[in-house]
Design an enzyme around this catalytic site. Structure first.
Site, PDB file in Angstrom:
ATOM      1  N   GLY A  78       2.520   9.476  10.906  1.00 39.77           N
ATOM      2  CA  GLY A  78       1.391   8.677  10.406  1.00 39.77           C
ATOM      3  C   GLY A  78       1.173   7.402  11.214  1.00 39.77           C
ATOM      4  O   GLY A  78       2.125   6.820  11.723  1.00 39.77           O
ATOM      5  N   ARG A 142       2.019  15.467  13.782  1.00 40.71           N
ATOM      6  CA  ARG A 142       3.190  15.684  12.934  1.00 40.71           C
ATOM      7  C   ARG A 142       4.016  16.915  13.330  1.00 40.71           C
ATOM      8  O   ARG A 142       4.824  17.395  12.550  1.00 40.71           O
ATOM      9  CB  ARG A 142       2.758  15.812  11.472  1.00 40.71           C
ATOM     10  CG  ARG A 142       2.274  14.506  10.851  1.00 40.71           C
ATOM     11  CD  ARG A 142       2.315  14.559   9.342  1.00 40.71           C
ATOM     12  NE  ARG A 142       1.809  13.338   8.738  1.00 40.71           N
ATOM     13  CZ  ARG A 142       2.568  12.257   8.516  1.00 40.71           C
ATOM     14  NH1 ARG A 142       3.829  12.253   8.859  1.00 40.71           N
ATOM     15  NH2 ARG A 142       2.035  11.183   7.975  1.00 40.71           N
ATOM     16  N   ASP A 172      11.739   8.166   9.990  1.00 40.88           N
ATOM     17  CA  ASP A 172      13.130   8.637   9.919  1.00 40.88           C
ATOM     18  C   ASP A 172      13.292  10.051  10.478  1.00 40.88           C
ATOM     19  O   ASP A 172      14.210  10.302  11.263  1.00 40.88           O
ATOM     20  CB  ASP A 172      13.683   8.516   8.485  1.00 40.88           C
ATOM     21  CG  ASP A 172      12.784   9.148   7.430  1.00 40.88           C
ATOM     22  OD1 ASP A 172      11.606   9.415   7.734  1.00 40.88           O
ATOM     23  OD2 ASP A 172      13.259   9.380   6.312  1.00 40.88           O
ATOM     24  N   ASP A 173      12.371  10.952  10.132  1.00 44.31           N
ATOM     25  CA  ASP A 173      12.508  12.329  10.626  1.00 44.31           C
ATOM     26  C   ASP A 173      12.335  12.404  12.134  1.00 44.31           C
ATOM     27  O   ASP A 173      13.093  13.080  12.823  1.00 44.31           O
ATOM     28  CB  ASP A 173      11.449  13.239   9.981  1.00 44.31           C
ATOM     29  CG  ASP A 173      11.867  13.664   8.589  1.00 44.31           C
ATOM     30  OD1 ASP A 173      13.055  13.458   8.254  1.00 44.31           O
ATOM     31  OD2 ASP A 173      11.019  14.183   7.842  1.00 44.31           O
ATOM     32  N   LYS A 199       9.044   3.218  13.222  1.00 48.78           N
ATOM     33  CA  LYS A 199       7.652   3.092  12.771  1.00 48.78           C
ATOM     34  C   LYS A 199       7.455   3.719  11.410  1.00 48.78           C
ATOM     35  O   LYS A 199       8.007   4.788  11.163  1.00 48.78           O
ATOM     36  CB  LYS A 199       6.754   3.816  13.794  1.00 48.78           C
ATOM     37  CG  LYS A 199       5.332   4.001  13.377  1.00 48.78           C
ATOM     38  CD  LYS A 199       4.876   5.458  13.365  1.00 48.78           C
ATOM     39  CE  LYS A 199       5.475   6.281  12.266  1.00 48.78           C
ATOM     40  NZ  LYS A 199       4.855   7.585  12.067  1.00 48.78           N
ATOM     41  N   THR A 200       6.767   3.124  10.512  1.00 48.71           N
ATOM     42  CA  THR A 200       6.162   3.715   9.317  1.00 48.71           C
ATOM     43  C   THR A 200       5.722   2.590   8.385  1.00 48.71           C
ATOM     44  O   THR A 200       6.489   1.656   8.122  1.00 48.71           O
ATOM     45  CB  THR A 200       7.058   4.708   8.535  1.00 48.71           C
ATOM     46  OG1 THR A 200       6.340   5.109   7.359  1.00 48.71           O
ATOM     47  CG2 THR A 200       8.413   4.181   8.114  1.00 48.71           C
ATOM     48  N   ASP A 202       5.472   2.908   5.421  1.00 47.88           N
ATOM     49  CA  ASP A 202       6.196   3.090   4.152  1.00 47.88           C
ATOM     50  C   ASP A 202       7.388   2.147   4.014  1.00 47.88           C
ATOM     51  O   ASP A 202       7.877   1.939   2.898  1.00 47.88           O
ATOM     52  CB  ASP A 202       6.695   4.536   4.016  1.00 47.88           C
ATOM     53  CG  ASP A 202       5.554   5.517   3.854  1.00 47.88           C
ATOM     54  OD1 ASP A 202       4.383   5.093   3.924  1.00 47.88           O
ATOM     55  OD2 ASP A 202       5.818   6.717   3.657  1.00 47.88           O
ATOM     56  N   LYS A 239     -13.637  -7.116 -17.803  1.00 46.51           N
ATOM     57  CA  LYS A 239     -13.972  -5.926 -18.597  1.00 46.51           C
ATOM     58  C   LYS A 239     -13.331  -4.635 -18.083  1.00 46.51           C
ATOM     59  O   LYS A 239     -13.530  -3.591 -18.691  1.00 46.51           O
ATOM     60  CB  LYS A 239     -15.493  -5.765 -18.679  1.00 46.51           C
ATOM     61  CG  LYS A 239     -16.184  -5.590 -17.347  1.00 46.51           C
ATOM     62  CD  LYS A 239     -17.682  -5.363 -17.533  1.00 46.51           C
ATOM     63  CE  LYS A 239     -18.361  -5.155 -16.198  1.00 46.51           C
ATOM     64  NZ  LYS A 239     -19.782  -5.002 -16.281  1.00 46.51           N
ATOM     65  N   MET A 247      -0.284   3.811  -0.906  1.00 48.19           N
ATOM     66  CA  MET A 247       0.398   4.780  -0.064  1.00 48.19           C
ATOM     67  C   MET A 247       1.889   4.507  -0.005  1.00 48.19           C
ATOM     68  O   MET A 247       2.336   3.386  -0.264  1.00 48.19           O
ATOM     69  CB  MET A 247      -0.190   4.736   1.336  1.00 48.19           C
ATOM     70  CG  MET A 247      -0.392   6.103   1.918  1.00 48.19           C
ATOM     71  SD  MET A 247      -1.157   6.003   3.536  1.00 48.19           S
ATOM     72  CE  MET A 247      -2.129   7.486   3.489  1.00 48.19           C
ATOM     73  N   GLU A 308       2.467   5.871  -4.532  1.00 53.66           N
ATOM     74  CA  GLU A 308       1.998   7.239  -4.283  1.00 53.66           C
ATOM     75  C   GLU A 308       3.036   8.305  -4.660  1.00 53.66           C
ATOM     76  O   GLU A 308       2.698   9.386  -5.129  1.00 53.66           O
ATOM     77  CB  GLU A 308       1.662   7.360  -2.790  1.00 53.66           C
ATOM     78  CG  GLU A 308       1.053   8.658  -2.366  1.00 53.66           C
ATOM     79  CD  GLU A 308       0.884   8.747  -0.853  1.00 53.66           C
ATOM     80  OE1 GLU A 308      -0.001   9.482  -0.424  1.00 53.66           O
ATOM     81  OE2 GLU A 308       1.633   8.087  -0.097  1.00 53.66           O
ATOM     82  N   ARG A 424      -3.640   1.663   7.432  1.00 55.92           N
ATOM     83  CA  ARG A 424      -2.717   2.237   8.428  1.00 55.92           C
ATOM     84  C   ARG A 424      -3.095   1.951   9.865  1.00 55.92           C
ATOM     85  O   ARG A 424      -2.264   2.050  10.765  1.00 55.92           O
ATOM     86  CB  ARG A 424      -2.642   3.749   8.246  1.00 55.92           C
ATOM     87  CG  ARG A 424      -1.839   4.181   7.067  1.00 55.92           C
ATOM     88  CD  ARG A 424      -1.300   5.559   7.208  1.00 55.92           C
ATOM     89  NE  ARG A 424      -2.247   6.511   7.772  1.00 55.92           N
ATOM     90  CZ  ARG A 424      -2.001   7.800   7.893  1.00 55.92           C
ATOM     91  NH1 ARG A 424      -0.855   8.293   7.458  1.00 55.92           N
ATOM     92  NH2 ARG A 424      -2.881   8.621   8.407  1.00 55.92           N
TER      93      ARG A 424
HETATM   94  P1  FBP Z   1       4.893   8.317   8.400  1.00 54.25           P
HETATM   95  O1  FBP Z   1       6.124   8.271   7.536  1.00 54.25           O
HETATM   96  O2  FBP Z   1       4.816   9.479   9.287  1.00 54.25           O
HETATM   97  O3  FBP Z   1       4.723   7.020   9.130  1.00 54.25           O
HETATM   98  O4  FBP Z   1       3.596   8.420   7.465  1.00 54.25           O
HETATM   99  C1  FBP Z   1       3.534   7.777   6.268  1.00 54.25           C
HETATM  100  C2  FBP Z   1       2.245   8.026   5.521  1.00 54.25           C
HETATM  101  O5  FBP Z   1       1.271   7.068   5.838  1.00 54.25           O
HETATM  102  C3  FBP Z   1       2.527   8.034   4.025  1.00 54.25           C
HETATM  103  O6  FBP Z   1       2.435   6.748   3.489  1.00 54.25           O
HETATM  104  C4  FBP Z   1       1.510   8.995   3.498  1.00 54.25           C
HETATM  105  O7  FBP Z   1       1.951   9.618   2.314  1.00 54.25           O
HETATM  106  C5  FBP Z   1       1.388   9.996   4.608  1.00 54.25           C
HETATM  107  O8  FBP Z   1       1.703   9.307   5.794  1.00 54.25           O
HETATM  108  C6  FBP Z   1       0.016  10.610   4.722  1.00 54.25           C
HETATM  109  O9  FBP Z   1       0.059  11.630   5.651  1.00 54.25           O
HETATM  110  P2  FBP Z   1      -1.184  12.114   6.510  1.00 54.25           P
HETATM  111  O10 FBP Z   1      -1.396  11.114   7.580  1.00 54.25           O
HETATM  112  O11 FBP Z   1      -0.720  13.399   7.084  1.00 54.25           O
HETATM  113  O12 FBP Z   1      -2.354  12.210   5.597  1.00 54.25           O
END
Ligand code: FBP
Length: 548
Positions: A78, A142, A172-173, A199-200, A202, A239, A247, A308, A424
């Site tokens: 991502g 991916r 991580d992966d 990177k991420t 998350d 209201k 995410m 999420e 993102r």
């Molecule tokens: P990475 O862990 O690969 O950085 O991606 C994180 C993320 O942005 C998550 O927050 C989200 O659930 C997911 O990617 C969304 O995936 P996609 O980009 O395939 O829609």
């Protein structure tokens, strides 16, 4: 390409870097390392890259001569703000030691390496993308780099381009796979080093040595700006209840950081829900209770932040999803013959008692989603479940029941939002611009020092950038054995929110007050020009983790 005024001004920004990276650099080896768990097994699986020492870079007084080299770079997974600056830092670091070194980018992620799709990244291209968001310079993907065939196919193009080092920018992966690749290339004497970068958005790739993954800072600031705007609207109109999903595929770091920045009335933390073995009903009751309490004070408005990944952390939902996956995999053809209007009852009749009760309690849309959207492995795609709508609807139903029982007196109108893609690819904050550039530059130093199987690390980042510490961490140090698709695999340990950690504790100490008193904070947009406390402030998570 038409550029905005801010883009033009930002192109001139010179990222701040650790003092050690300005000029000649020397590597200082630290302690030898071992993996965080399962040492014997990880050592057996990584005989060539296990146990290597930590590395720190220091200023050097001798300018060593380095040969010109060719390096490849891949953006994996991502998007996260700052990726372009990692590449710019890498490029500048390589050129600083030998102007004839060259950098090649593989197109659309790891797939580019396997399919031999690449482009040379020249100074013109790099300059066009300095301090910009997105991964569009070379794209991302991916595809998982995990088989020997893929590694060998990749090696063909690396050899053809005379590339002796590969930098993989990922989560991580991807970094786990980068380490497997480093081990393989070392074992076969391929002559290709592999370096990772964290990177991420998350924020779940972090540990003692890696303070944060890049992109988390910017993404949280963008979401917090918008949450702040919603809260101001909410406090003006008085209201609506806004249910905002954020995410973060698994860990709740983003929701927690946004809560610390904006003080919403409710923020759910998935890790806490799991630890307390809460049911969906418990979560619904907890939100409805806050709505009812605020209504008693005449405040029929508020904000709820939802991570999420929540659904997968609710033990009862997990059990329901597992049974549904199993049942539908075995009975797909029979299920397809059932009329749409009868599918819900059909499923209820087939599930075990507890799961059937839970399934029957779900709103129609979500119940349907659970039987429809499946990934190629036959699993429900939980990230597609609109948790914000699910909770808003269930809270509404609960409040209606309470109204009948005379327990609730207010009016409840809800609006739902999902913030993810909006943040993102945002232009990186100063923190991410500086951190990413430093990570890329550090990766070039690790390459020059002949390292492989390392992740670039930049620490002490709550201090001014001058004092940041650049170095490298053997990836095997972050690994343990975990079950993936039924098999034990060596993987980098994912960092979930720690309930004993300072960020969660700070949130827990304040949430009851934020629930009742309207104490919204409006962080406003990311700033690039102005005082350092406005432009350079790291996340609250990082500051609290470092006792600041
Ligand atoms: P990475 O862990 O690969 O950085 O991606 C994180 C993320 O942005 C998550 O927050 C989200 O659930 C997911 O990617 C969304 O995936 P996609 O980009 O395939 O829609």
């Amino acid at each position: 390409m038409t550029k905005s005024a801010l883009q033009i001004a930002r192109a001139a920004y010179k990222p701040k870097v650790p003092a050690a990276l300005k000029g000649a650099v020397k590597a200082v080896d630290g302690e030898y390392t071992q993996s965080v768990a399962d040492q014997d097994e990880i050592k057996r699986l990584f005989p060539n890259t296990y146990g290597m020492p930590l590395v720190t870079f220091e200023k050097s007084h001798d300018k060593k001569a380095y040969p010109a080299i060719h390096v490849g770079v891949i953006l994996s997974g991502g998007q996260a703000p700052g990726g372009h600056n990692v590449i710019a830092g890498l490029f500048d670091g390589l050129k600083a030691t030998n102007k004839d070194s060259r950098l090649f980018g593989f197109i659309l992620g790891p797939g580019g390496l396997i399919d031999h799709k690449y482009m040379e990244l020249t100074a013109d291209i790099i300059d066009d993308y300095r301090n910009t968001g997105g991964f569009d310079m070379i794209g991302s993907g991916r595809t998982k780099l995990e088989t020997k065939e893929q590694f060998d196919k990749g090696l063909e193009i690396l050899k053809q381009l005379n590339i002796s080092a590969l930098v993989i920018i990922g989560g991580d992966d991807s970094n786990t796979n980068a380490c497997v690749l480093a081990e393989y290339y070392k074992a076969i004497g391929a002559g290709v080093q592999v370096i990772g970068c964290p990177k991420t958005i998350d924020g779940d790739l972090k540990n003692e040595q890696i303070e944060t993954s890049f992109g988390f800072d910017t993404a949280c600031k963008v979401y917090s700006e918008v949450i702040g705007n919603i809260q101001r609207d909410c406090n003006s109109a008085r209201k609506y209840w806004h249910f905002i999903k954020l995410m973060g595929r698994s860990a709740s770091h983003i929701a927690l950081e946004c809560a610390l920045q904006t003080h919403p009335n409710v923020c759910i933390i998935s890790e806490e829900v799991e630890a307390k073995d809460q049911t969906l009903d418990d979560v619904v009751n907890a939100i409805a209770t806050v709505v009812a309490q605020r209504a008693e004070q005449g405040n029929n408005f508020g904000t709820v932040l939802i991570p999420e990944g929540l659904i997968e952390f609710i033990p009862a939902m997990k059990r329901l999803i597992a049974e549904l996956n199993d049942f539908l995999a075995k009975n797909e053809s029979e299920f397809k013959l059932i009329r749409r209007s009868e599918q819900r009852n059909y499923i209820i009749g087939k599930l075990t008692k507890d799961n059937a009760t839970l399934y029957a309690s779900l709103p129609e849309g979500v119940a349907r989603q659970l039987t429809l959207d499946r990934d190629p492995h036959g699993n429900v795609q939980v990230s597609l479940i609109e948790t914000e709508k699910l909770l808003a609807e269930m809270v509404g139903t609960r409040l209606a029941e309470w109204k009948q029982e005379g327990k609730y007196v207010g009016k409840f109108s809800s609006l739902t939002h999902f913030f993810g893609y909006e943040g993102r690819c945002a232009a990186p904050s100063n923190y991410d611009a500086d951190y990413c550039y430093s990570l890329g530059y550090t990766a070039s130093c690790l390459i020059q020092e002949g390292k492989t199987g390392y992740m670039a690390s930049v620490r002490n980042t709550t201090a001014p950038a001058e004092k940041w510490i650049a170095g490298g961490i053997p990836v095997t140090m972050m690994m343990n054995m975990e079950k993936r698709h039924g098999e034990l695999k060596p993987v980098i340990q994912k960092a979930l929110v720690r309930l004993a950690g300072a960020p969660f504790k700070a949130f827990a100490a304040n949430r009851d007050s934020w629930a009742i008193h309207t104490d919204y904070v409006y962080p406003g947009p990311i700033q690039y020009f102005g005082p350092t406390e406005v432009c350079d402030e790291p996340t609250k998570t990082l500051q609290l983790e470092q006792g600041k």
